[in-house]
Enzyme design. Sequence first.
Site, PDB file in Angstrom:
ATOM      1  N   ASP A 269       0.833  -1.194   0.000  1.00  0.00           N
ATOM      2  CA  ASP A 269       0.000   0.000   0.000  1.00  0.00           C
ATOM      3  C   ASP A 269       0.871   1.249   0.000  1.00  0.00           C
ATOM      4  OD1 ASP A 269      -2.560   1.306   2.218  1.00  0.00           O
ATOM      5  OD2 ASP A 269      -2.333   1.365   0.045  1.00  0.00           O
ATOM      6  N   ASP A 376      -9.324  -0.753   3.112  1.00  0.00           N
ATOM      7  CA  ASP A 376      -8.811  -0.441   4.436  1.00  0.00           C
ATOM      8  C   ASP A 376      -9.726  -0.957   5.512  1.00  0.00           C
ATOM      9  OD1 ASP A 376      -7.959   2.663   3.016  1.00  0.00           O
ATOM     10  OD2 ASP A 376      -6.609   1.005   3.447  1.00  0.00           O
TER      11      ASP A 376
END
Lengths: 458, 261
Positions: A269, A376
């Site tokens: 990420d 997320d």
Amino acid sequence: MITFMNNSDSEEEPCNERTSLMSAESPPVPSYQDGLQASEAGEAQAHRKRRAGSSRGPNNIAGGETSGSGVPVRESTLENEEEELTLKYGAKHVIMLFVPVTLCMIVVVATIKSVRFYTEKNGQLIYTPFSEDTPSVGQRLLNSVLNTIVMISVIIVMTVFLVLLYKYRCYKFIHGWLILSSLMLLFLFTYIYLGEVLKTYNVAMDYPTLFIVIWNFGAVGMICIHWKGPLQLQQAYLIMISALMALVFIKYLPEWSAWVILGAISIYDLMAVLCPKGPLRMLVETAQERNEPIFPALIYSSAMMWTVGMAKPDTAARGLSQQTWDAAEDGREHLRSPSHAESQMSETRSPVPTRPVTSLEELEEEERGVKLGLGDFIFYSVLVGKAAATASGDWNTTLACFVAILIGLCLTLLLLAVFKKALPALPISITFGLIFYFSTDNLVRPFMDTLASHQLYI
Amino acid sequence: MGAAVFLGCASIAFGPAAALLLLTVAAEPLRVIVLVAGAFFWLLSLLAASLLWFVSVQLSGREDAALLLLGAAAAVLLQELCRFACFKMLKKADEGLAILSEDGQSPISLRQMAYVSGLSFGIISGLFSITNILADSAGPGTVGIHGDSPYYFITSAFLTMALVLLHTFWGIIFFDACERRRAGGLGLVVGSHLLTSGLTFLNPWYEASLGPIFILTLCTGLWAFGTAGGSFRNVLKCLSCKQEPEGQVMLYSALQVPPEE
């Protein structure tokens, strides 16, 4: 990926003192594009997932989708005002993200603690082909690392595929993929979840009732996510979908692989969002060039547009519908993107369209929305759910991971307010979460257990 | 055992905390953030204390009461150290917020932050102390079947409640003492925390542990009330709901520019 967007990319910006300043800005809406990329990546993943025929998804892969690509910092025209507004609304944004993240985690933890189905080992996804049933520790570690490599590669490939699809404007393909993905999530996974919950509480339900319930739930979900719907209902569906996805991951990822994957996903990420050649960043930049909105489906949007006492009802109505429409667009993506750990916090364009043109009347408070990618949500819930499932029946570990994730989110939002560009939302939270999980499970638990057995309080 | 004990003990332990949360903290985003930050600092202190205890147990090779006593004392001292760290961070945040706000005043005062951080320490400490016990109380079992006290759950609940309130009061007193640089206040907070923890070592002799702890809670509460600016006269004024004197109102309106529409 969290992006802080102050721009709205809506053409129908009502003219007021704020928008008139905003128009001076150069291309708005990078965040939307981020979202778009993310959603595309998500779609790519979902598509891939579907091809693979597994019903569970490496939506996670979406984690990679985190489009943390930096949104171009707004020109200083508005910078000061932005900064003040940012900080003024900053705390509210944090709470606007705390609440859904907390809700998702509560749903996941409650399910894990009560429904035994999600803690039973029942096979593995094809994305984690190596088994962890080996006697030696080294072999197990090696297998989990290999599983992680496979999973992350799948995520990268799907993200790149999505970026390519987006670059070559294969929008229909992407949308079709997203719709199929959300169909599966809303109908099949919900059916399985409902079945297991009913089994746990020994409640009988006949098939016609089941059909009606699932049909309504799924159909309304599809409409809310891909088309129009009340904001809160859409948020609720996004939370439920993230929770379902997280439960699937908790069930089908083997123990050690899950932890290594969590760590690797946060590193991915970080790189995908911040590196200049990262896929998510490219996605964002492409979307920015085209001035297109990001798929709302892949992103949880907490936009609040307050239009109190409409001065211009038509404008407001237009704005509202546009906003929900945008949300629907995004929603399509989000199914893919559950794996995208794309957390985007962006100024949603919602405020702009919905804001009534003027100034005259009311206190319309322009609330900048905050967007967080569904990936997320999913990974936060996977971490807390795994802590609840595997920490020897201990609640302290779950609580510690929960606090760690919230603090990580808070810090990320703070950084977002400082840097004003898209940021990955996973690294800080997952790092804190992992640290707290392992240290609480191994150090704090024996200490607290010993204290509790003597009824000692510190 | 079962739902009755679970709900009863949970309500006893967290009733005041939940009321304080809902009435004072939940509505304000900044306070919620301070709450979570305070919980984080407490967790850090617990981590450090557990590490210390773990290492000492591993080194000495045995697990006995003396090590536990040392571990508990270290935990208390580390908690107060982390409370100080929390104070430093909140002070900086307060200054930052004041600079960035429109009228030069931070939206949350240091006293409010002291209260919220104390409450957060209390809540997370209470959660860590009693959640596992509550989870066990919801299931089947017999309390004290091996000769321990059968009042384990209810006394734990009351102790947790006292601890939550104590942490809140300590937070207020501690921050005020740090702000005015009074070592006496700091020393008293640390001392009373050590005393509370030490008293729990007298369990299951509940008369000697619960009684003094509740008296301590009351005294600390009164002290915190005085520190926060309260007094007997304030209480009377609040209870009698007196209006502001007329003169002040007139002065205010005379100086006030009518707000623009």
